[in-house]
Design a protein around this motif. Sequence first.
Motif, PDB file in Angstrom:
ATOM      1  N   ILE A 275       1.027   4.763  -3.466  1.00 30.26           N
ATOM      2  CA  ILE A 275       1.198   5.595  -2.866  1.00 30.26           C
ATOM      3  C   ILE A 275       2.175   6.586  -3.659  1.00 30.26           C
ATOM      4  O   ILE A 275       2.614   7.640  -4.065  1.00 30.26           O
ATOM      5  N   THR A 276       3.781   5.672  -3.144  1.00 30.67           N
ATOM      6  CA  THR A 276       5.008   6.003  -4.268  1.00 30.67           C
ATOM      7  C   THR A 276       4.978   6.404  -5.424  1.00 30.67           C
ATOM      8  O   THR A 276       5.523   7.375  -5.902  1.00 30.67           O
ATOM      9  N   ARG A 277       4.418   5.190  -5.587  1.00 23.73           N
ATOM     10  CA  ARG A 277       4.048   4.872  -7.116  1.00 23.73           C
ATOM     11  C   ARG A 277       3.783   6.104  -7.705  1.00 23.73           C
ATOM     12  O   ARG A 277       3.784   6.991  -8.977  1.00 23.73           O
ATOM     13  N   GLN A 278       2.126   6.266  -7.221  1.00 23.69           N
ATOM     14  CA  GLN A 278       1.697   7.220  -8.085  1.00 23.69           C
ATOM     15  C   GLN A 278       1.927   8.691  -7.665  1.00 23.69           C
ATOM     16  O   GLN A 278       2.074   9.886  -8.865  1.00 23.69           O
ATOM     17  N   LYS A 279       3.043   9.051  -6.895  1.00 24.65           N
ATOM     18  CA  LYS A 279       3.734  10.215  -7.109  1.00 24.65           C
ATOM     19  C   LYS A 279       4.334  10.352  -8.372  1.00 24.65           C
ATOM     20  O   LYS A 279       4.600  11.565  -8.549  1.00 24.65           O
ATOM     21  N   GLU A 280       5.381   9.765  -8.127  1.00 31.18           N
ATOM     22  CA  GLU A 280       6.418   8.985  -8.970  1.00 31.18           C
ATOM     23  C   GLU A 280       5.949   9.183 -10.139  1.00 31.18           C
ATOM     24  O   GLU A 280       6.743   9.696 -11.919  1.00 31.18           O
ATOM     25  N   GLN A 281       4.096   8.515 -10.559  1.00 30.96           N
ATOM     26  CA  GLN A 281       3.779   8.880 -11.938  1.00 30.96           C
ATOM     27  C   GLN A 281       3.897  10.114 -12.371  1.00 30.96           C
ATOM     28  O   GLN A 281       3.485  10.356 -14.015  1.00 30.96           O
TER      29      GLN A 281
ATOM     30  N   GLN B 277       0.581  -1.564   0.010  1.00 23.27           N
ATOM     31  CA  GLN B 277       0.411   0.047   0.294  1.00 23.27           C
ATOM     32  C   GLN B 277       1.240   1.056   0.128  1.00 23.27           C
ATOM     33  O   GLN B 277       0.423   1.942  -1.019  1.00 23.27           O
ATOM     34  N   GLN B 278       2.037   1.394   0.975  1.00 23.48           N
ATOM     35  CA  GLN B 278       2.797   2.094   1.033  1.00 23.48           C
ATOM     36  C   GLN B 278       3.927   2.922  -0.358  1.00 23.48           C
ATOM     37  O   GLN B 278       3.604   3.884  -1.098  1.00 23.48           O
ATOM     38  N   GLU B 279       3.505   1.688  -1.125  1.00 21.27           N
ATOM     39  CA  GLU B 279       4.383   1.466  -2.365  1.00 21.27           C
ATOM     40  C   GLU B 279       3.742   2.499  -3.343  1.00 21.27           C
ATOM     41  O   GLU B 279       4.152   2.836  -4.345  1.00 21.27           O
TER      42      GLU B 279
END
Length: 720
Positions: free
Chosen positions: A392-398, A388-390
């Motif tokens: 969220i981090t990936r959405q920012k990275e997208q 789940q934390q990953e």
Amino acid sequence: MKWISTILVFFLLMTNQLAYSQNSVIDSLKRELVRSRGKDRFNILFDLFRKNLETNYDSALYYSTLAVSQARQNGDSLSIVKAHNANGWVRMRLGISLCIPDFEYALEIAKRNNYKEQVKFLLNNLAISHNDFANYDKALDYHFQSLQFRQEEGNPLDISIAMNNIGLVYSNLQDYENALSYFIQCKDLKEQNGIDHDLDRAYINIALAYFNLGNYDEALNNVSKVLSICESACKDEVLVEAHYALAKISMKKKAINKAREELNTTIQIARRIGSRMYESQALHLRAVLQLEENDPSEALEFLNKSQAVLEGTNLRDQILNNYLLYVSIYNNMDDYQSASEYQQKYIELNKEIFSGDLIRNISRIQTEHEERENIKTIAAKDQVLALQQEVITRQKEQYAFIITITFLTLGLAFVMYRANQSQRKINQELALAKATIQSQNKMLSEANLQLEHEVEERTRELVVSNESLVKVNDEMDNFIYKTSHDIRGPLASLKGICNVAMMDVKDEAALDYLSKLDTSAAKLNAILSRLLIINQINHSILSPEYINFESQIEEILELERKKEMPSKIKISYQVQPDLKFRSDKEMAKIILENLIDNAIKFHNDSARVDPFVRVEIGTEGEWVSVKVIDNGIGIEKDSKNKIFQLFVRASERSDSGGIGLYLSKLATLKLGGSIDVTTSSEGYTVFKVLFPPDLIPIIAQRKEDELKREKHKQKVLKVS
């Protein structure tokens, strides 16, 4: 129930047809085995083990034992592991506890060499064998180790096998709820992944669990599913389990005739495949049926047969059940003393199997397994949170990625333009390289043609050299024959002169010299006679005929008596009744005569020993076995590998120049057999010869091989 019986009869007919086809494959492998060596021989022995495993456990054990010996001779660790695993498997199916040392030895080598696939199989086999011999704590421990190993690999088939086997242990512990749970998990995993392997056995185990829980309708339903799954391809190992399950269900439903019929079928199949466990269990239930019909005498007879089948096995669980039934039968017969004896045996064996240590060990093993499962569950939850934390981090990275990709697209367009320019240049260079490669290929083709020509030339030279060697060997045999024959004339004259001189001369010293000269002449004459026999063996044309061993042995013993055989020595022989053996009579006599003469010659002349020579002739597997056993002076360990060589003597007593045993081996090989020498556990010397039972196929095969060699030679000479 009638339609089930009809289907089973059809399956049995199809099984017989498959068995006929199987025998032809086995015969073909046996013919290949005669000519094979090294790794090829091991592979053929292993194939023979697997083919016989489907039909006859005793034959499978014979070939797995040979595979163990061959693997050790080859020195290949993987082959040793496979051979010991095979040997242990068939011993386990025969109820022999020696399977456990086989598995443990193989597991040690497999772990040391990191053979993961073999470790997986051996953990499973060790668990099954301990389960069969009622060591349930060890069985459960090995099964949980196996399950963990298989879960790490993630193969659904392997995991389902481990679950099924854990269910079997719980079933033997009479924990049928746990057993049913594991059996159902095994079945579901197979069906979810489209796995047909042993799906029929999973349904049989579920049926037996329902049976033990008193749900006989569900038990019958699952046995019916087994028959629908394997259809006409049911193996005997599956059929014996299905018939046994139907018999138990029929007994509970009071269908006594049907139960008796299914038990008889179970016994027939179990005997055919060599399954002592199912044969003993079926005979046990026959005894139960007779006792329920108030026929304790007949029940006792069936139970005695069941117990006899268990002789030499370590199937303690079934032995325990037999003891308990003995108590019931003897109580019914008012033989309370016998009932008390078996009651005591039952109590002692029950304590041995279900000891306090067993309960504690099982509890410990179950706790350790549950702890591992809990750790896996916690790790899975932590993994979900991390995912789940990953996300969220990936959405920012997208978002950053979208901006970056826009600039990259513009840059990529420029790069593609530049790449197109470079590609044109590269294509031009590739065209030039292609022309160079074609030129080199042409040169390589010419070189290959030249090489083929040289190979044909060398092959022709080898054929010519081989013909020269054959000619030299023939000339050498002819020389030995003529020389031996020519020397025997003057030698006979010399011996005659010695005999005449000893009658006329009175001087003691001269008589002693003449006697020694006469003895030496006799020994030399014996050696020349044996050299002539070598020539006879090498050039003889084999004439197969049925041989009467008794008459041959009597002729040989008569010759030995004429040579002043020691009066103290006791000679006996035993020939298997109705033995059929077709071979060359003269070759067989040469072998027997030299082995018996050798045993008599090297007898133990100590006053404290009663010397004997014993000849045993019978069958050993597919071979005719001839053993010559004696308690003579024995053979040193270093000499055992040399005594079959020409002119090698293992003792100073030898007066044949070291030719006798060489003649035996030469004649044995001529008949397509083998010969070796061992020392028995009592310290006796044992010479064993294995003959093919019929020489005609051997001769035909040799002619076929010779024809192939001749065709190849003609082909080579024709090309040249």
